[in-house]
Every structure is written in structure tokens, then in C-alpha cells.
Design an enzyme around this catalytic site. Sequence first.
Site, PDB file in Angstrom:
ATOM      1  N   SER A 255       0.611  -1.075  -0.134  1.00 32.54           N
ATOM      2  CA  SER A 255      -0.130  -0.058  -0.057  1.00 32.54           C
ATOM      3  C   SER A 255       1.097   1.255  -0.099  1.00 32.54           C
ATOM      4  O   SER A 255       1.715   1.159   1.079  1.00 32.54           O
ATOM      5  CB  SER A 255      -1.077  -0.036   1.323  1.00 32.54           C
TER       6      SER A 255
HETATM    7  N1  LIG Z   1      -5.973   8.751   1.727  1.00 25.76           N
HETATM    8  C1  LIG Z   1      -6.010   7.921   1.647  1.00 25.76           C
HETATM    9  C2  LIG Z   1      -6.079   6.688   0.964  1.00 25.76           C
HETATM   10  C3  LIG Z   1      -6.082   5.262   1.629  1.00 25.76           C
HETATM   11  C4  LIG Z   1      -6.403   3.958   0.444  1.00 25.76           C
HETATM   12  O1  LIG Z   1      -7.102   4.132  -0.417  1.00 25.76           O
HETATM   13  N2  LIG Z   1      -5.829   2.985   0.822  1.00 25.76           N
HETATM   14  C5  LIG Z   1      -6.439   1.922   0.341  1.00 25.76           C
HETATM   15  C6  LIG Z   1      -5.401   0.748  -0.162  1.00 25.76           C
HETATM   16  S1  LIG Z   1      -3.655   1.831  -0.218  1.00 25.76           S
HETATM   17  C7  LIG Z   1      -7.556   0.993   0.870  1.00 25.76           C
HETATM   18  O2  LIG Z   1      -7.662   1.546   2.663  1.00 25.76           O
HETATM   19  N3  LIG Z   1      -8.377   0.416   0.772  1.00 25.76           N
HETATM   20  C8  LIG Z   1      -9.187  -0.194   0.994  1.00 25.76           C
HETATM   21  C9  LIG Z   1     -10.737   0.440   1.184  1.00 25.76           C
HETATM   22  O3  LIG Z   1     -10.642   1.402   1.045  1.00 25.76           O
HETATM   23  O4  LIG Z   1     -11.653  -0.186   1.186  1.00 25.76           O
HETATM   24  C10 LIG Z   1      -4.527   7.904   2.376  1.00 25.76           C
HETATM   25  O5  LIG Z   1      -3.181   8.819   1.674  1.00 25.76           O
HETATM   26  O6  LIG Z   1      -4.039   7.675   3.412  1.00 25.76           O
END
Ligand SMILES: N[C@@H](CCC(=O)N[C@@H](CS)C(=O)NCC(=O)O)C(=O)O
Length: 245
Positions: free
Chosen positions: A41
Site C-alpha cells: 500500500s
Molecule cells: N487518501 C488515503 C488513501 C487510503 C487508501 O485508499 N488506502 C487503500 C489501500 S492503498 C485502502 O485502504 N483500500 C481499501 C478500502 O478503501 O476499502 C491515504 O492517503 O491514506
Amino acid sequence: MRGIACIFALLLSIYISGNAAARSKGKMPNQPIKLYYLPPSPPCRSIIMAAKVMGIELELVLTNIMEGEHMTPDFLKMNPQHTIPTMDDSGFILWESRAILAYLVNAYGRDDSLYPKNPRLRAIVDQRLNFDLGTLYTRYYALYVPILFRGEEYDDDKAAKLDEALGWLDSFLDGRAFVAGENLTIADISIIVTITNLNAFGYDFSNHDNVTKWFERTKKALEPYGYKEVDEAGADILANFLKKG
Ligand SMILES: N[C@@H](CCC(=O)N[C@@H](CS)C(=O)NCC(=O)O)C(=O)O
Ligand SMILES: *[C@@H]1O[C@H](CO)[C@@H](O)[C@H](O)[C@H]1NC(C)=O
Ligand SMILES: *[C@@H]1O[C@H](CO)[C@@H](O)[C@H](O)[C@H]1NC(C)=O
């Protein structure tokens, strides 16, 4: 009785002021900060590197979003938006990687060089962080997430939008060593994870001279803080997805 109480009060006050001094110098959390994460991630990778730069110990809690570990009642109670990274600093919960980066420097930074307190210097870092969140990472995401996780084709229009954003980044870097000035800041650490992905995916950004030079410079600056093991290794996992199609 009174004397004893006085001595006790004196000792207590020394104990408290000693503690307050330790706290105002800063610098370490009372117990390791928990970070819910997954190695590939990108926003998790930025937090792990920044913590290493600051010498902060993290308790890494593997959270496999591919297996729904971010959708459990316990996780949702903590972060209803179910994103990683999510941080737990002795019960203080925070998500959004750029907010976490700023918090870590504000709360535990040795000094403010990663996130200057001076309003104008900080404003430039904030502009870069907002550019990353709203434009650079967004355009990277629009191009690559459909290819990585939905098996879609490479889209030239989306690639042109990404290239436009890289051009803006190139112009911000004109005459600067790092994205917000002469020192490494959290904006560099936030932005590099996207560039590391592009590099691992074979995306050619060599037309952006300043970005190319900055990338080499920032990689070198972050090498003692897990650049290869955290950032490059995470990007390689994603690049493998890309190859499998
Ligand atoms: N803008 C957020 C993005 C976080 C994000 O989208 N993370 C993804 C993994 S890279 C996630 O958790 N995806 C699962 C979901 O959104 O359910 C940050 O910078 O923390
Ligand atoms: C940049 O880093 C140098 C050396 O650590 C420091 O003296 C200087 O104050 C920093 N500048 C800013 C704007 O934080
Ligand atoms: C940044 O790019 C511009 C235009 O390509 C170039 O003129 C300039 O020398 C570059 N600056 C640095 C620091 O590399």
C-alpha cells in the site's frame, strides 16, 4: 505528618515537572504507535519511511484488505472509512496518510524540518501534499488501478493527464533540491511512493528532468530509512500484479 506530606508533595512536583520536561522535548510515544497496514500500500509505505526518519517505533499490524480484514466490526469502529493506513497512538485514531505524516512530525519530530512551523514554509509543504492527494496520486490511481485490479487496458488519455501532473511537479522542482525547498519534507515522502510505483511499472518519466534528478536525490536521502525494503519492495509487489494482468 505535615513534614512528610510536604516532602511527598515536593517529590511529586519534581516527578511531574520532570515528566513535563520530557514530554515537551518531545519526543517519544509512551507506547509504540500502532499502524494498520499492508506492505504494497503506497500511503502505508510513506508512513513507515517517515517514522524511520524520525526514529519512531511503530507496531505494524498487518491488515489484509484483499481478505476483508479492514471490514471487521472492530476495524470499522476505529475507521468507518475502512482505509489503511490507520494509526492508533495510545487510543488516538487517525487515518489519511498525509494527516498522519503531519501529526507524527508535530507530536514527535526532533525538530520541524520535515514539516516547518513557519507559516509560509509550511504552506508550500501543504500545497505539495494537497497537489499529491488531489492531483498527482489521483491521476496515477485513475490510470493504474483499473489495470492492476480490474484487468483493463492502458488508457492513453489518462496517461496524458498523469504526464501533465508530472510536468507540474517538474516545474515545482525548478531550482529546488526537494519538492518544498532545500530540505526533505513529508511532501517528498508522500510523493515519492507514487514515483516509485511508476518506476517499478516501467512508466517513462525521463522527459521530466527535474523529477528524474529529484527522484535519485530523494531515494538516496531515504535509503537509510527503508527506501529499498519498504518502498521499492512494496512497489515491486504491485508491479508483479501488473505483469500477471
Ligand atoms: N487518501 C488515503 C488513501 C487510503 C487508501 O485508499 N488506502 C487503500 C489501500 S492503498 C485502502 O485502504 N483500500 C481499501 C478500502 O478503501 O476499502 C491515504 O492517503 O491514506
Ligand atoms: C534545513 O536543514 C538545515 C540543516 O538541518 C537547517 O539548519 C535549516 O533550518 C533547515 N531549513 C528549514 C527551512 O527547515
Ligand atoms: C528544471 O527544469 C528546467 C526545465 O526543464 C530546467 O531549465 C532547470 O535547469 C531544471 N532545474 C533543475 C534544478 O534541474
